[in-house]
Design a protein around this motif. Structure first.
Motif, PDB file in Angstrom:
ATOM      1  N   ASP A 155      58.282  37.704  30.666  1.00 26.79           N
ATOM      2  CA  ASP A 155      59.043  36.629  31.308  1.00 26.79           C
ATOM      3  C   ASP A 155      58.118  35.502  31.754  1.00 26.79           C
ATOM      4  O   ASP A 155      58.455  34.320  31.609  1.00 26.79           O
ATOM      5  CB  ASP A 155      59.839  37.170  32.497  1.00 26.79           C
ATOM      6  N   GLU A 156      56.962  35.860  32.292  1.00 25.97           N
ATOM      7  CA  GLU A 156      56.007  34.844  32.737  1.00 25.97           C
ATOM      8  C   GLU A 156      55.512  34.005  31.564  1.00 25.97           C
ATOM      9  O   GLU A 156      55.422  32.780  31.654  1.00 25.97           O
ATOM     10  CB  GLU A 156      54.833  35.513  33.453  1.00 25.97           C
ATOM     11  N   ILE A 157      55.215  34.647  30.459  1.00 26.78           N
ATOM     12  CA  ILE A 157      54.756  33.930  29.268  1.00 26.78           C
ATOM     13  C   ILE A 157      55.862  33.010  28.752  1.00 26.78           C
ATOM     14  O   ILE A 157      55.609  31.859  28.389  1.00 26.78           O
ATOM     15  CB  ILE A 157      54.290  34.907  28.177  1.00 26.78           C
ATOM     16  N   LYS A 158      57.090  33.509  28.751  1.00 23.86           N
ATOM     17  CA  LYS A 158      58.219  32.717  28.251  1.00 23.86           C
ATOM     18  C   LYS A 158      58.479  31.468  29.080  1.00 23.86           C
ATOM     19  O   LYS A 158      59.047  30.495  28.573  1.00 23.86           O
ATOM     20  CB  LYS A 158      59.495  33.566  28.225  1.00 23.86           C
ATOM     21  N   THR A 159      58.090  31.467  30.346  1.00 19.88           N
ATOM     22  CA  THR A 159      58.326  30.299  31.192  1.00 19.88           C
ATOM     23  C   THR A 159      57.180  29.289  31.132  1.00 19.88           C
ATOM     24  O   THR A 159      57.313  28.196  31.690  1.00 19.88           O
ATOM     25  CB  THR A 159      58.569  30.701  32.663  1.00 19.88           C
ATOM     26  N   ASN A 160      56.097  29.627  30.469  1.00 19.80           N
ATOM     27  CA  ASN A 160      55.016  28.673  30.263  1.00 19.80           C
ATOM     28  C   ASN A 160      55.578  27.501  29.451  1.00 19.80           C
ATOM     29  O   ASN A 160      56.276  27.709  28.454  1.00 19.80           O
ATOM     30  CB  ASN A 160      53.872  29.366  29.523  1.00 19.80           C
ATOM     31  N   ASN A 161      55.312  26.273  29.863  1.00 20.68           N
ATOM     32  CA  ASN A 161      55.920  25.097  29.229  1.00 20.68           C
ATOM     33  C   ASN A 161      55.681  25.035  27.725  1.00 20.68           C
ATOM     34  O   ASN A 161      56.608  24.759  26.953  1.00 20.68           O
ATOM     35  CB  ASN A 161      55.408  23.806  29.885  1.00 20.68           C
ATOM     36  N   ILE A 162      54.463  25.269  27.296  1.00 17.60           N
ATOM     37  CA  ILE A 162      54.148  25.182  25.865  1.00 17.60           C
ATOM     38  C   ILE A 162      54.834  26.301  25.098  1.00 17.60           C
ATOM     39  O   ILE A 162      55.444  26.062  24.045  1.00 17.60           O
ATOM     40  CB  ILE A 162      52.618  25.194  25.655  1.00 17.60           C
ATOM     41  N   ILE A 163      54.769  27.513  25.615  1.00 22.79           N
ATOM     42  CA  ILE A 163      55.404  28.653  24.928  1.00 22.79           C
ATOM     43  C   ILE A 163      56.923  28.479  24.928  1.00 22.79           C
ATOM     44  O   ILE A 163      57.579  28.743  23.912  1.00 22.79           O
ATOM     45  CB  ILE A 163      54.990  29.996  25.563  1.00 22.79           C
ATOM     46  N   ALA A 164      57.490  28.024  26.043  1.00 19.90           N
ATOM     47  CA  ALA A 164      58.943  27.818  26.106  1.00 19.90           C
ATOM     48  C   ALA A 164      59.400  26.822  25.038  1.00 19.90           C
ATOM     49  O   ALA A 164      60.433  27.031  24.398  1.00 19.90           O
ATOM     50  CB  ALA A 164      59.349  27.327  27.503  1.00 19.90           C
ATOM     51  N   LYS A 165      58.630  25.765  24.835  1.00 24.67           N
ATOM     52  CA  LYS A 165      58.980  24.789  23.799  1.00 24.67           C
ATOM     53  C   LYS A 165      58.883  25.407  22.413  1.00 24.67           C
ATOM     54  O   LYS A 165      59.762  25.198  21.562  1.00 24.67           O
ATOM     55  CB  LYS A 165      58.098  23.548  23.891  1.00 24.67           C
ATOM     56  N   LEU A 166      57.835  26.184  22.169  1.00 21.44           N
ATOM     57  CA  LEU A 166      57.686  26.844  20.872  1.00 21.44           C
ATOM     58  C   LEU A 166      58.824  27.836  20.618  1.00 21.44           C
ATOM     59  O   LEU A 166      59.316  27.942  19.490  1.00 21.44           O
ATOM     60  CB  LEU A 166      56.329  27.548  20.773  1.00 21.44           C
ATOM     61  N   ILE A 167      59.248  28.539  21.657  1.00 27.34           N
ATOM     62  CA  ILE A 167      60.391  29.456  21.530  1.00 27.34           C
ATOM     63  C   ILE A 167      61.651  28.640  21.216  1.00 27.34           C
ATOM     64  O   ILE A 167      62.405  28.975  20.300  1.00 27.34           O
ATOM     65  CB  ILE A 167      60.574  30.296  22.815  1.00 27.34           C
ATOM     66  N   HIS A 168      61.874  27.578  21.976  1.00 26.54           N
ATOM     67  CA  HIS A 168      63.048  26.718  21.765  1.00 26.54           C
ATOM     68  C   HIS A 168      63.089  26.166  20.342  1.00 26.54           C
ATOM     69  O   HIS A 168      64.146  26.085  19.722  1.00 26.54           O
ATOM     70  CB  HIS A 168      63.049  25.576  22.779  1.00 26.54           C
ATOM     71  N   ASP A 169      61.915  25.802  19.815  1.00 27.06           N
ATOM     72  CA  ASP A 169      61.827  25.235  18.465  1.00 27.06           C
ATOM     73  C   ASP A 169      61.842  26.307  17.371  1.00 27.06           C
ATOM     74  O   ASP A 169      61.753  25.981  16.187  1.00 27.06           O
ATOM     75  CB  ASP A 169      60.551  24.391  18.329  1.00 27.06           C
ATOM     76  N   GLY A 170      61.958  27.577  17.765  1.00 29.93           N
ATOM     77  CA  GLY A 170      62.011  28.668  16.793  1.00 29.93           C
ATOM     78  C   GLY A 170      60.674  28.980  16.138  1.00 29.93           C
ATOM     79  O   GLY A 170      60.633  29.603  15.082  1.00 29.93           O
ATOM     80  N   LYS A 171      59.577  28.595  16.790  1.00 30.33           N
ATOM     81  CA  LYS A 171      58.257  28.789  16.187  1.00 30.33           C
ATOM     82  C   LYS A 171      57.553  30.058  16.645  1.00 30.33           C
ATOM     83  O   LYS A 171      56.603  30.503  16.002  1.00 30.33           O
ATOM     84  CB  LYS A 171      57.368  27.578  16.476  1.00 30.33           C
ATOM     85  N   THR A 172      57.992  30.625  17.752  1.00 34.91           N
ATOM     86  CA  THR A 172      57.380  31.861  18.229  1.00 34.91           C
ATOM     87  C   THR A 172      58.385  32.675  19.031  1.00 34.91           C
ATOM     88  O   THR A 172      59.392  32.144  19.489  1.00 34.91           O
ATOM     89  CB  THR A 172      56.094  31.584  19.058  1.00 34.91           C
ATOM     90  N   GLU A 173      58.098  33.954  19.151  1.00 34.38           N
ATOM     91  CA  GLU A 173      58.897  34.866  19.971  1.00 34.38           C
ATOM     92  C   GLU A 173      57.952  35.665  20.843  1.00 34.38           C
ATOM     93  O   GLU A 173      56.796  35.898  20.468  1.00 34.38           O
ATOM     94  CB  GLU A 173      59.701  35.830  19.099  1.00 34.38           C
ATOM     95  N   VAL A 174      58.451  36.115  21.989  1.00 36.31           N
ATOM     96  CA  VAL A 174      57.689  36.961  22.898  1.00 36.31           C
ATOM     97  C   VAL A 174      58.442  38.279  23.045  1.00 36.31           C
ATOM     98  O   VAL A 174      59.631  38.276  23.360  1.00 36.31           O
ATOM     99  CB  VAL A 174      57.515  36.293  24.285  1.00 36.31           C
ATOM    100  N   VAL A 175      57.754  39.384  22.796  1.00 34.57           N
ATOM    101  CA  VAL A 175      58.370  40.706  22.919  1.00 34.57           C
ATOM    102  C   VAL A 175      57.429  41.649  23.668  1.00 34.57           C
ATOM    103  O   VAL A 175      56.216  41.462  23.667  1.00 34.57           O
ATOM    104  CB  VAL A 175      58.723  41.319  21.542  1.00 34.57           C
ATOM    105  N   GLY A 176      58.017  42.645  24.273  1.00 29.86           N
ATOM    106  CA  GLY A 176      57.249  43.679  24.946  1.00 29.86           C
ATOM    107  C   GLY A 176      57.173  44.925  24.087  1.00 29.86           C
ATOM    108  O   GLY A 176      58.034  45.175  23.241  1.00 29.86           O
ATOM    109  N   ALA A 177      56.110  45.690  24.303  1.00 28.93           N
ATOM    110  CA  ALA A 177      55.931  46.955  23.596  1.00 28.93           C
ATOM    111  C   ALA A 177      55.111  47.881  24.488  1.00 28.93           C
ATOM    112  O   ALA A 177      54.394  47.422  25.392  1.00 28.93           O
ATOM    113  CB  ALA A 177      55.220  46.734  22.263  1.00 28.93           C
ATOM    114  N   LYS A 178      55.241  49.173  24.241  1.00 22.97           N
ATOM    115  CA  LYS A 178      54.500  50.155  25.041  1.00 22.97           C
ATOM    116  C   LYS A 178      53.857  51.174  24.117  1.00 22.97           C
ATOM    117  O   LYS A 178      54.488  51.683  23.193  1.00 22.97           O
ATOM    118  CB  LYS A 178      55.435  50.844  26.032  1.00 22.97           C
ATOM    119  N   TYR A 179      52.590  51.440  24.393  1.00 27.87           N
ATOM    120  CA  TYR A 179      51.796  52.374  23.604  1.00 27.87           C
ATOM    121  C   TYR A 179      51.769  53.734  24.286  1.00 27.87           C
ATOM    122  O   TYR A 179      51.467  53.833  25.482  1.00 27.87           O
ATOM    123  CB  TYR A 179      50.376  51.828  23.454  1.00 27.87           C
ATOM    124  N   GLY A 180      52.080  54.769  23.515  1.00 25.44           N
ATOM    125  CA  GLY A 180      51.991  56.138  24.007  1.00 25.44           C
ATOM    126  C   GLY A 180      50.605  56.689  23.705  1.00 25.44           C
ATOM    127  O   GLY A 180      50.291  56.955  22.540  1.00 25.44           O
TER     128      GLY A 180
END
Length: 190
Positions: A155-180
């Motif tokens: 969520d913090e990364i997604k609210t970064n102005n540059i990342i938010a614009k890239l997400i809005h423009d369909g250029k990047t996605e942010v996802v979470g993952a967990k390693y066992g």
């Protein structure tokens, strides 16, 4: 490459890692020369914990130049880490940003257990403490805090102005993952 294609490559690589059939990534002089001449073209930004048991290039079975990795204890981000993420997404055109937490995270354990910490470690605990407050009372408090921390960093990364614009423009996605750590398996969180 799209975020979906990047994610598929990570999943396939992790399957190879878990099964013990790694691809023996090219680490030779020719590959290093190619990267020196042509530059890097990673297909994923991985924000992960500094824990030595969580080496992203190995657990995703990737080679030199494939992943743009930012490592901090507890996979927390500050302005320096966010600047690195911005660079990967904006300047290297990386379509996928993965926040990779893991089970048995020492930074999360230190936050949950409380007690005295010294030096700059305090800043790590301070980043994780707000998510601990949200999951208090969970049956497995450590796992719940690990999961909530991954989501909070996403969520913090997604609210970064540059990342938010890239997400809005369909250029990047942010996802979470967990390693066992025991299984070797990475589970993406949707």
């Amino acid at each position: 490459m799209t975020a979906s294609q990047s994610r598929a490559l990570l999943i396939e690589g992790n399957e190879r890692f878990v099964s013990g059939n790694d691809s023996k990534a090219d680490l030779g002089a020719a590959r290093r020369q190619e990267l020196a001449v042509n530059g890097q073209t990673p297909f994923a930004v991985i924000v992960c914990c500094s824990d030595s048991r969580v080496p992203p290039e190995l657990l995703f079975d990737q080679g030199v130049g494939d992943l743009f990795v930012i490592r901090t204890a507890g996979n927390v981000v500050d302005d320096v880490a966010l600047g690195s993420i911005e660079y990967g997404a904006e300047h290297l055109d990386v379509p996928l940003i993965v926040v990779l937490g893991h089970e048995n995270c020492g930074a999360v354990k230190a936050t949950v257990d409380g007690g005295e910490v010294h030096g700059c470690i305090v800043s790590i605990i301070d980043r994780i403490s707000p998510v601990l407050d949200k999951v208090r009372g969970a049956e497995d408090l450590y796992a719940a805090c690990e999961d909530a921390n991954i989501k909070s960093v996403c969520d913090e990364i997604k609210t970064n102005n540059i990342i938010a614009k890239l997400i809005h423009d369909g250029k990047t996605e942010v996802v979470g993952a967990k390693y066992g750590i025991r299984s070797g398996r990475v589970t993406f969180m949707d």
